[in-house]
Motif scaffolding. Structure first.
Motif, PDB file in Angstrom:
ATOM      1  N   THR A 174       0.820  -1.219   0.000  1.00 57.08           N
ATOM      2  CA  THR A 174       0.000   0.000   0.000  1.00 57.08           C
ATOM      3  C   THR A 174       0.851   1.266   0.000  1.00 57.08           C
ATOM      4  N   ALA A 175       2.115   1.153   0.404  1.00 55.14           N
ATOM      5  CA  ALA A 175       2.970   2.342   0.400  1.00 55.14           C
ATOM      6  C   ALA A 175       4.433   1.930   0.338  1.00 55.14           C
ATOM      7  N   PHE A 184      11.056   1.926   3.068  1.00 54.24           N
ATOM      8  CA  PHE A 184      10.044   1.288   3.902  1.00 54.24           C
ATOM      9  C   PHE A 184       8.940   0.799   2.962  1.00 54.24           C
ATOM     10  N   VAL A 185       8.620  -0.489   3.065  1.00 54.77           N
ATOM     11  CA  VAL A 185       7.551  -1.048   2.235  1.00 54.77           C
ATOM     12  C   VAL A 185       6.415  -1.469   3.161  1.00 54.77           C
ATOM     13  N   TYR A 192       7.952  -2.894   6.383  1.00 56.19           N
ATOM     14  CA  TYR A 192       9.235  -3.591   6.339  1.00 56.19           C
ATOM     15  C   TYR A 192      10.317  -2.623   5.881  1.00 56.19           C
ATOM     16  N   ASP A 193      11.514  -2.839   6.406  1.00 58.41           N
ATOM     17  CA  ASP A 193      12.678  -2.012   6.078  1.00 58.41           C
ATOM     18  C   ASP A 193      13.565  -2.816   5.128  1.00 58.41           C
ATOM     19  N   THR A 194      13.941  -2.239   3.999  1.00 53.30           N
ATOM     20  CA  THR A 194      14.747  -2.996   3.051  1.00 53.30           C
ATOM     21  C   THR A 194      15.745  -2.104   2.328  1.00 53.30           C
ATOM     22  N   ILE A 212       6.813   5.202  -5.651  1.00 50.92           N
ATOM     23  CA  ILE A 212       8.033   5.991  -5.380  1.00 50.92           C
ATOM     24  C   ILE A 212       8.118   7.159  -6.369  1.00 50.92           C
ATOM     25  N   GLY A 213       6.998   7.427  -7.029  1.00 50.63           N
ATOM     26  CA  GLY A 213       6.956   8.569  -7.937  1.00 50.63           C
ATOM     27  C   GLY A 213       7.353   8.244  -9.368  1.00 50.63           C
ATOM     28  N   GLY A 214       7.538   6.974  -9.652  1.00 45.70           N
ATOM     29  CA  GLY A 214       7.927   6.604 -11.022  1.00 45.70           C
ATOM     30  C   GLY A 214       6.742   6.630 -11.966  1.00 45.70           C
TER      31      GLY A 214
END
Lengths: 479, 407
Positions: A174-175, A184-185, A192-194, A212-214
């Motif tokens: 969702t984000a 952060f996903v 989650y941190d990746t 992410i704005g793509g």
């Protein structure tokens, strides 16, 4: 809790990436919106391993198709996935078609496809006597194959899971937030941190990229419908039979499947709804009429199932590489046909891009490759007898059409990434894939699932959330 | 003593087992389910046994009458037959493992299966809530589960009609029963007792043209069909429902039969049989819905007994006369009448192709009419029976059974 890589999407591309990364000393998580792997394009496609003469020379499609085709055989052997290199014929019915075949031949040679040959009418009919009599020639590609697509995705995912890749199902993303050392996903309510992200979200990949704005690509999905016919029709052709491609796609194909059925389809209907996989009457009618032009003897009264799948079109080529927005975000997008074929190669390229993004891909020395998938019905009688002696559950046949035993269902339930739905068992074991379509075995599979998962029968879903088969016990209605 | 192996312990196999034992055979009865009785176990409604027992029994009660008589028979349940080849039957079960038995005779009594949504190719989504009527019946009557709140039944076969009533009694609403043909394929008594008595509308010459719902069924689209049985554009309407039951026909289950190389009649999809129920393979007999789809279990039992007796005695080979369907008739069983046999009269079983208010059943030997019987009402939903003397049959070249409508 910090991951080296989060893979978004558990289709064949995401699973291949998970399998590839599992070889390395990495902490990897795969997040999937649905409740199982292979729930999108991977579950509903032609199941063909393409030779590679369609793609434009020099394209990512051409490169990964050829490489994927080469990798497929060894991969399927290691993972005990059904794959057969049966070859294909693209049929021509006119002068125009013959010049198209010649172009395909030349393109194939340029792409590096081995063994291509232009056949005349007699040579074509010799290979396939059941073709329409007005065929004028064909392009023969001996390296074309057929594969079990969800079996392949599942096998790669299972080996990945066994080697430590984590899986989070029912976790739609969702984000995604970019930060200095990664992302952060947020998926399924968890954040989650990746360090890195691999976007293998299929028809949703542009939406994920947008987080992410793509906005460098847009997916316009299209839908293709199919027939699956009874095994009585499965030997009508012994190669994959294509028609000459047009702007609309590769045309309607006719092929046997690794399960022994005959598959006929697809069409290509552009659409805006990314979840609509209904098979319309118009589509089914078009496919039937078009397929009969290639193979007039198909008996459509032997149909056992129709389905439709959705494909990520809209980009001229596969998009494989870092997002223009962030080099640590790797897009594997626009993966339409021949994406299934290309999957193992795309996964290798994804790994290379992750290395470029700064991940250390050090091979693990404790990686355990390989997987066995025991199918009772394919064993010789003496092996079957031994199997039942060792585990009596192999002596109880649950699916009578496909001869699938309770032992195999229990194996699936105790393997990595066990099924939670009736269709999940179907994809793993083949129950309900036969001519009665689960009429007899459905309730028994349902019962075994409920028993093994320790839940009530009415909690078991057929497939997606909300697809409960039963509502409760009888005599509980509001009367 | 002859050894007889019977595949299937539904009504056909049970009757065959008892008859074969009574005729002096040693009987091995193989059943894939854990219980004996076959589909009768889930048929908890009454109406079984009117002919045979002059009583209205439920399915389990009817099966019970036979199961009670199964002494001195070797019974293996939970046992699936994998292969039949030249008198040998290979089967598996958890207890005995994989085993092969060779016997003097084999009786095929595997029954039939239901046509599915795929077989009739209904377009649309593939949600939960679409059941064959028999699967729904199993869920409700064996598993004790409620499967839906508002149902549409496609097809007016008997199981569909019975399930319309069953779901209504269970508190669900049955919105409609939709039938492609201009007449019902079920028994008239079921139309009255299962639809009319509960005010369930029957849409003749209609079909389901779309299945709607991503997870669980939400609605179906129904349309009228023309004389070509294709949907008429513009006649579509939507019925909201969470359950679609399909009762669109039954198919004899003959995978083992085909694999054994036994001749199959394209009209019945069942094995070609002699009047004593022997198939084209010596020593292999067949009975019940594996041969032809019956509408009354009483006749299944009769067929089973015939097969059981013949299998126990071992019929000598000999001359026979072929029987074939002619105009107005869909199929005929048996397809072959032996010139020598235990009974003097042989009953032909068949179905007419379309309903007929008043007409005759006429049997020809080539061009020559040899038998004519008037009938007041005939319909494909009800099996026709026509006794014919063996003597007459044995003097004929080929018998052709036809239906002639009075004009």
């Amino acid at each position: 809790m910090r991951y080296d890589c989060i893979i978004i999407g558990g289709g064949v591309i995401g699973c291949a990436t998970a399998y590839t990364l599992a070889h390395c000393q990495l902490r990897t998580l795969l997040v999937e919106a649905e409740n199982d792997v292979a729930m999108g394009t991977t579950r509903a496609n032609s199941a063909i391993v393409h030779a590679g003469y369609d793609a434009i020379p020099g394209s990512a499609m051409a490169r990964t198709n050829i490489r994927g085709n080469e990798l497929m055989e060894g991969l399927c052997r290691r993972l005990d996935v059904r794959f057969e290199r049966i070859g294909s014929l693209v049929l021509g019915f006119s002068e125009d078609d013959l010049s198209t075949l010649k172009k395909l031949y030349e393109r194939g040679v340029k792409n590096g496809v081995r063994g291509l040959a232009l056949l005349d009418r007699e040579q074509t009919l010799e290979k396939e006597p059941n073709l329409a009599a007005n065929v004028t020639g064909s392009l023969y590609a001996p390296t074309t194959g057929i594969v079990d697509p969800w079996g392949l995705a599942l096998a790669m995912a299972q080996v990945a899971a066994r080697n430590g890749v984590e899986f989070a199902f029912s976790s739609p993303v969702t984000a995604i937030t970019r930060k200095e050392n990664g992302f952060f996903v947020t998926a399924g309510g968890q954040t989650y941190d990746t360090r890195t992200v691999v976007n293998a979200a299929g028809v949703y990949s542009d939406i994920i990229h947008g987080m992410i704005g793509g906005d460098s690509f847009h997916i316009t999905p299209d839908r293709g419908a199919y027939y699956v016919l009874d095994k009585s029709q499965g030997k009508l052709v012994s190669h994959v039979i294509f028609q000459c491609p047009t702007e609309k796609g590769k045309g309607v194909l006719v092929s046997s499947t690794v399960h022994g059925n005959l598959i006929v389809g697809p069409d290509a209907v552009p659409q805006t709804d990314r979840t609509d996989v209904a098979a319309t009457a118009e589509s089914l009618d078009y496919i039937r009429r078009t397929a009969l032009l290639s193979v007039p003897g198909i008996n459509f009264r032997e149909n056992i199932r129709n389905f439709a799948g959705i494909r990520a079109r809209g980009t001229p080529d596969f998009i494989i590489g870092p997002s223009p927005v962030d080099p640590r975000f790797i897009n594997l997008a626009g993966i339409q046909s021949p994406g299934l074929t290309a999957a193992p190669a795309i996964a290798q390229e994804a790994a290379a891009w992750l290395r470029m993004a700064g991940l250390k891909l050090e091979e693990r020395d404790d990686f355990i490759d390989g997987r066995t998938h025991i199918e009772f019905r394919r064993q010789p009688r003496e092996v079957q007898a031994r199997m039942i002696r060792e585990n009596p559950a192999y002596g109880r046949v649950i699916c009578r059409c496909e001869t699938i035993t309770e032992g195999e269902i229990l194996d699936a339930l105790h393997a990595p990434l066990p099924p939670r739905t009736v269709d999940g068992v179907k994809r793993r074991c083949g129950t309900g894939m036969g001519r009665c379509q689960g009429g007899f075995c459905g309730p028994r599979v349902h019962e075994i699932l409920a028993r093994e998962l320790g839940v009530a029968m009415w909690e078991i879903e057929k497939d997606r959330p909300g697809s409960q088969i039963a509502l409760g016990e009888t005599k509980e209605a509001d009367v | 003593m002859r050894n007889v192996t019977i595949i299937g312990a539904g009504p056909a196999g049970l009757a065959a087992a008892i008859a074969a034992r009574d005729a002096g055979a040693h009987v091995l009865l193989l059943e894939r389910a854990k219980e004996l009785g076959g589909i009768l176990n889930q048929c908890i409604h009454n109406g079984f046994g009117l002919y045979r027992f002059r009583e209205e029994l439920t399915g389990p009660e009817y099966a019970g009458r036979f199961i009670d008589g199964l002494h001195d028979i070797d019974i293996r349940t939970d046992t699936m037959v994998l292969e039949i080849s030249s008198g040998s039957v290979t089967a598996v079960n958890p207890k005995d493992g994989l085993f092969t038995v060779t016997s003097d005779a084999v009786i095929l009594a595997m029954g039939c299966r239901e046509r599915t949504c795929g077989a009739i190719g209904v377009p649309g989504d593939r949600p939960a809530g679409v059941f064959t009527a028999g699967a729904a019946q199993r869920y409700m009557n064996i598993e004790g589960l409620r499967i839906g709140k508002r149902a549409v039944i496609l097809g007016s076969g008997d199981i569909g009609l019975i399930m319309a009533r069953r779901m209504t009694l269970e508190g669900a609403e049955v919105a409609a029963c939709v039938e492609l043909m201009p007449y019902s394929s079920g028994l008239n008594r079921n139309i009255v007792q299962c639809l009319h008595d509960f005010d369930i509308p029957l849409y003749l010459s209609h079909t389901v043209t779309r299945i709607i719902g991503r997870s669980r069924l939400e609605a179906v689209e129904v349309a009228e069909v023309g004389p070509d049985r294709k949907p008429v554009p513009g006649t579509e309407f939507r019925i909201d429902c969470d359950t679609l039951l399909l009762s669109v026909g039954l198919i004899p289950e003959n995978e083992l039969t085909r694999a054994a190389g036994i001749a199959i009649d394209p009209h019945t999809n069942g094995p070609v049989v002699y009047d004593d129920m022997e198939t084209t393979q010596k020593g292999v007999y067949a009975c019940g819905n594996v041969v032809q789809v019956h509408d009354l279990v009483d006749f299944v039992s009769d067929e089973g007994e015939r097969a059981g007796r013949a299998a126990a005695s071992g019929q000598p080979e000999g001359a026979y006369t072929e029987v074939q369907p002619g105009s107005g008739v869909g199929y005929v069983v048996p397809q072959r009448i032996r010139h020598e046999g235990a009974e003097d009269t042989v009953t032909l079983f068949f179905r007419v192709r379309k309903p007929c208010r008043k007409g005759s059943l006429v049997v020809y030997d080539g061009e020559r009419e040899v038998l004519r019987k008037k009938r007041l009402y005939m319909t494909p939903g009800e099996m026709e029976k026509l006794p014919i003397s063996r003597e007459l049959a044995s003097t004929a070249e080929t018998l052709t059974v036809t239906m002639e409508e009075d004009t």
